[in-house]
Scaffold this motif. Structure first.
Motif, PDB file in Angstrom:
ATOM      1  N   TYR A 101      17.199   0.768   6.167  1.00  0.00           N
ATOM      2  CA  TYR A 101      16.498   2.019   6.477  1.00  0.00           C
ATOM      3  C   TYR A 101      15.901   2.644   5.216  1.00  0.00           C
ATOM      4  CZ  TYR A 101      15.763   6.738   8.357  1.00  0.00           C
ATOM      5  OH  TYR A 101      15.222   7.939   8.755  1.00  0.00           O
ATOM      6  N   ILE A 102      16.667   2.669   4.145  1.00  0.00           N
ATOM      7  CA  ILE A 102      16.188   3.246   2.890  1.00  0.00           C
ATOM      8  C   ILE A 102      15.000   2.444   2.347  1.00  0.00           C
ATOM      9  CG2 ILE A 102      16.812   3.644   0.463  1.00  0.00           C
ATOM     10  CD1 ILE A 102      19.699   4.317   1.594  1.00  0.00           C
ATOM     11  N   ILE A 103      15.129   1.131   2.323  1.00  0.00           N
ATOM     12  CA  ILE A 103      14.048   0.284   1.809  1.00  0.00           C
ATOM     13  C   ILE A 103      12.805   0.401   2.681  1.00  0.00           C
ATOM     14  CG2 ILE A 103      13.343  -2.125   1.456  1.00  0.00           C
ATOM     15  CD1 ILE A 103      16.270  -2.645   0.535  1.00  0.00           C
ATOM     16  N   LEU A 104      12.977   0.327   4.003  1.00  0.00           N
ATOM     17  CA  LEU A 104      11.827   0.442   4.901  1.00  0.00           C
ATOM     18  C   LEU A 104      11.140   1.799   4.773  1.00  0.00           C
ATOM     19  CD1 LEU A 104      13.104  -1.246   8.188  1.00  0.00           C
ATOM     20  CD2 LEU A 104      11.348  -2.111   6.631  1.00  0.00           C
ATOM     21  N   SER A 105      11.910   2.851   4.644  1.00  0.00           N
ATOM     22  CA  SER A 105      11.336   4.195   4.544  1.00  0.00           C
ATOM     23  C   SER A 105      10.508   4.350   3.283  1.00  0.00           C
ATOM     24  CB  SER A 105      12.441   5.251   4.564  1.00  0.00           C
ATOM     25  OG  SER A 105      13.074   5.281   5.810  1.00  0.00           O
ATOM     26  N   ILE A 106      11.077   3.987   2.160  1.00  0.00           N
ATOM     27  CA  ILE A 106      10.379   4.186   0.889  1.00  0.00           C
ATOM     28  C   ILE A 106       9.237   3.192   0.724  1.00  0.00           C
ATOM     29  CG2 ILE A 106      10.648   4.134  -1.618  1.00  0.00           C
ATOM     30  CD1 ILE A 106      13.543   5.176  -1.122  1.00  0.00           C
ATOM     31  N   ALA A 107       9.536   1.909   0.865  1.00  0.00           N
ATOM     32  CA  ALA A 107       8.499   0.894   0.664  1.00  0.00           C
ATOM     33  C   ALA A 107       7.400   1.005   1.721  1.00  0.00           C
ATOM     34  CB  ALA A 107       9.124  -0.505   0.686  1.00  0.00           C
ATOM     35  N   GLY A 108       7.787   1.254   2.955  1.00  0.00           N
ATOM     36  CA  GLY A 108       6.791   1.369   4.023  1.00  0.00           C
ATOM     37  C   GLY A 108       5.873   2.557   3.833  1.00  0.00           C
ATOM     38  N   SER A 109       6.420   3.685   3.441  1.00  0.00           N
ATOM     39  CA  SER A 109       5.601   4.877   3.224  1.00  0.00           C
ATOM     40  C   SER A 109       4.623   4.667   2.068  1.00  0.00           C
ATOM     41  CB  SER A 109       6.486   6.096   2.946  1.00  0.00           C
ATOM     42  OG  SER A 109       7.220   6.419   4.101  1.00  0.00           O
ATOM     43  N   ILE A 110       5.096   4.087   0.979  1.00  0.00           N
ATOM     44  CA  ILE A 110       4.218   3.829  -0.162  1.00  0.00           C
ATOM     45  C   ILE A 110       3.158   2.795   0.200  1.00  0.00           C
ATOM     46  CG2 ILE A 110       4.133   2.861  -2.505  1.00  0.00           C
ATOM     47  CD1 ILE A 110       6.923   4.178  -2.941  1.00  0.00           C
ATOM     48  N   ALA A 111       3.542   1.755   0.891  1.00  0.00           N
ATOM     49  CA  ALA A 111       2.594   0.706   1.277  1.00  0.00           C
ATOM     50  C   ALA A 111       1.521   1.244   2.221  1.00  0.00           C
ATOM     51  CB  ALA A 111       3.332  -0.466   1.926  1.00  0.00           C
ATOM     52  N   LEU A 112       1.916   2.042   3.210  1.00  0.00           N
ATOM     53  CA  LEU A 112       0.934   2.578   4.158  1.00  0.00           C
ATOM     54  C   LEU A 112       0.002   3.582   3.488  1.00  0.00           C
ATOM     55  CD1 LEU A 112       3.232   2.836   7.249  1.00  0.00           C
ATOM     56  CD2 LEU A 112       1.199   1.398   7.042  1.00  0.00           C
ATOM     57  N   PHE A 113       0.543   4.441   2.623  1.00  0.00           N
ATOM     58  CA  PHE A 113      -0.310   5.367   1.884  1.00  0.00           C
ATOM     59  C   PHE A 113      -1.317   4.576   1.055  1.00  0.00           C
ATOM     60  CE2 PHE A 113      -1.651   7.568  -1.870  1.00  0.00           C
ATOM     61  CZ  PHE A 113      -1.969   8.839  -1.420  1.00  0.00           C
ATOM     62  N   SER A 114      -0.846   3.586   0.309  1.00  0.00           N
ATOM     63  CA  SER A 114      -1.714   2.795  -0.569  1.00  0.00           C
ATOM     64  C   SER A 114      -2.777   2.036   0.214  1.00  0.00           C
ATOM     65  CB  SER A 114      -0.871   1.793  -1.373  1.00  0.00           C
ATOM     66  OG  SER A 114       0.029   2.467  -2.211  1.00  0.00           O
ATOM     67  N   ALA A 115      -2.381   1.452   1.325  1.00  0.00           N
ATOM     68  CA  ALA A 115      -3.347   0.696   2.143  1.00  0.00           C
ATOM     69  C   ALA A 115      -4.451   1.620   2.649  1.00  0.00           C
ATOM     70  CB  ALA A 115      -2.631   0.037   3.325  1.00  0.00           C
ATOM     71  N   ALA A 116      -4.083   2.782   3.128  1.00  0.00           N
ATOM     72  CA  ALA A 116      -5.087   3.717   3.626  1.00  0.00           C
ATOM     73  C   ALA A 116      -5.954   4.249   2.496  1.00  0.00           C
ATOM     74  CB  ALA A 116      -4.407   4.880   4.364  1.00  0.00           C
ATOM     75  N   TYR A 117      -5.324   4.670   1.415  1.00  0.00           N
ATOM     76  CA  TYR A 117      -6.050   5.271   0.298  1.00  0.00           C
ATOM     77  C   TYR A 117      -7.043   4.278  -0.313  1.00  0.00           C
ATOM     78  CZ  TYR A 117      -6.990   7.452  -4.209  1.00  0.00           C
ATOM     79  OH  TYR A 117      -7.612   7.977  -5.300  1.00  0.00           O
ATOM     80  N   PHE A 118      -6.552   3.115  -0.710  1.00  0.00           N
ATOM     81  CA  PHE A 118      -7.435   2.148  -1.361  1.00  0.00           C
ATOM     82  C   PHE A 118      -8.386   1.488  -0.387  1.00  0.00           C
ATOM     83  CE2 PHE A 118      -3.854   2.303  -4.434  1.00  0.00           C
ATOM     84  CZ  PHE A 118      -4.585   2.800  -5.504  1.00  0.00           C
ATOM     85  N   GLY A 119      -7.960   1.320   0.858  1.00  0.00           N
ATOM     86  CA  GLY A 119      -8.853   0.758   1.865  1.00  0.00           C
ATOM     87  C   GLY A 119     -10.074   1.644   2.107  1.00  0.00           C
ATOM     88  N   ILE A 120      -9.863   2.921   2.189  1.00  0.00           N
ATOM     89  CA  ILE A 120     -10.970   3.857   2.421  1.00  0.00           C
ATOM     90  C   ILE A 120     -11.768   4.055   1.142  1.00  0.00           C
ATOM     91  CG2 ILE A 120     -11.524   6.277   2.885  1.00  0.00           C
ATOM     92  CD1 ILE A 120      -9.237   6.197   4.966  1.00  0.00           C
ATOM     93  N   LYS A 121     -11.097   4.229   0.050  1.00  0.00           N
ATOM     94  CA  LYS A 121     -11.785   4.507  -1.216  1.00  0.00           C
ATOM     95  C   LYS A 121     -12.686   3.356  -1.641  1.00  0.00           C
ATOM     96  CE  LYS A 121     -10.892   5.960  -5.953  1.00  0.00           C
ATOM     97  NZ  LYS A 121      -9.888   6.122  -6.987  1.00  0.00           N
ATOM     98  N   GLN A 122     -12.265   2.137  -1.385  1.00  0.00           N
ATOM     99  CA  GLN A 122     -13.026   0.977  -1.831  1.00  0.00           C
ATOM    100  C   GLN A 122     -14.019   0.460  -0.791  1.00  0.00           C
ATOM    101  OE1 GLN A 122     -10.048  -1.791  -3.163  1.00  0.00           O
ATOM    102  NE2 GLN A 122      -9.546  -0.568  -4.948  1.00  0.00           N
ATOM    103  N   SER A 123     -14.011   1.022   0.391  1.00  0.00           N
ATOM    104  CA  SER A 123     -14.932   0.510   1.424  1.00  0.00           C
ATOM    105  C   SER A 123     -16.315   1.107   1.275  1.00  0.00           C
ATOM    106  CB  SER A 123     -14.390   0.811   2.812  1.00  0.00           C
ATOM    107  OG  SER A 123     -14.349   2.199   3.049  1.00  0.00           O
TER     108      SER A 123
END
Length: 121
Positions: free
Chosen positions: A99-121
């Protein structure tokens, strides 16, 4: 003063939405894993990444009401912390670590995917 009021109102709405989502998703578990707050934090991180990416790409000022207010109140690592400690006190160490790993890693991964996906498109 208008910004403070907007943040406060949006924060109240974000907290209310988190409560509704946690009630709606609260009954969904997978091997004792509290999925409601995990999914809320993931979706909030994804949304925050999208907002930040759009703001950076188009050089617009994003309303503090949306980011600090709504999304800040919608996601909650305090509830995540409570649920992680509850799992640990129940000696469900494996589930707690997942739960701890999924919460932290998942939140960072989803933020990064959205941020860089939109910024670089």
């Amino acid at each position: 003063m208008k910004t403070m009021i907007a943040i406060s109102l949006a924060g109240a709405f974000g907290a209310y939405c988190r409560y509704l989502c946690s009630m709606w998703l609260g009954k969904i578990t997978f091997k004792s894993l509290p999925l409601a707050i995990l999914l809320i934090n993931w979706s909030g991180s994804l949304a925050f990444g999208m907002v930040a990416g759009i703001s950076a790409k188009y050089e617009i000022v994003v309303s503090k009401a949306l980011t600090v207010g709504f999304l800040g109140a919608f996601t909650t690592f305090s509830t995540f912390s409570l649920e992680a400690v509850q799992l640990l006190t129940k000696k469900q160490y494996g589930v707690a670590i997942i739960y701890i790993i999924l919460s932290i890693a998942g939140s960072i991964a989803l933020f990064s995917a959205a941020y860089f996906g939109i910024k670089q498109s």
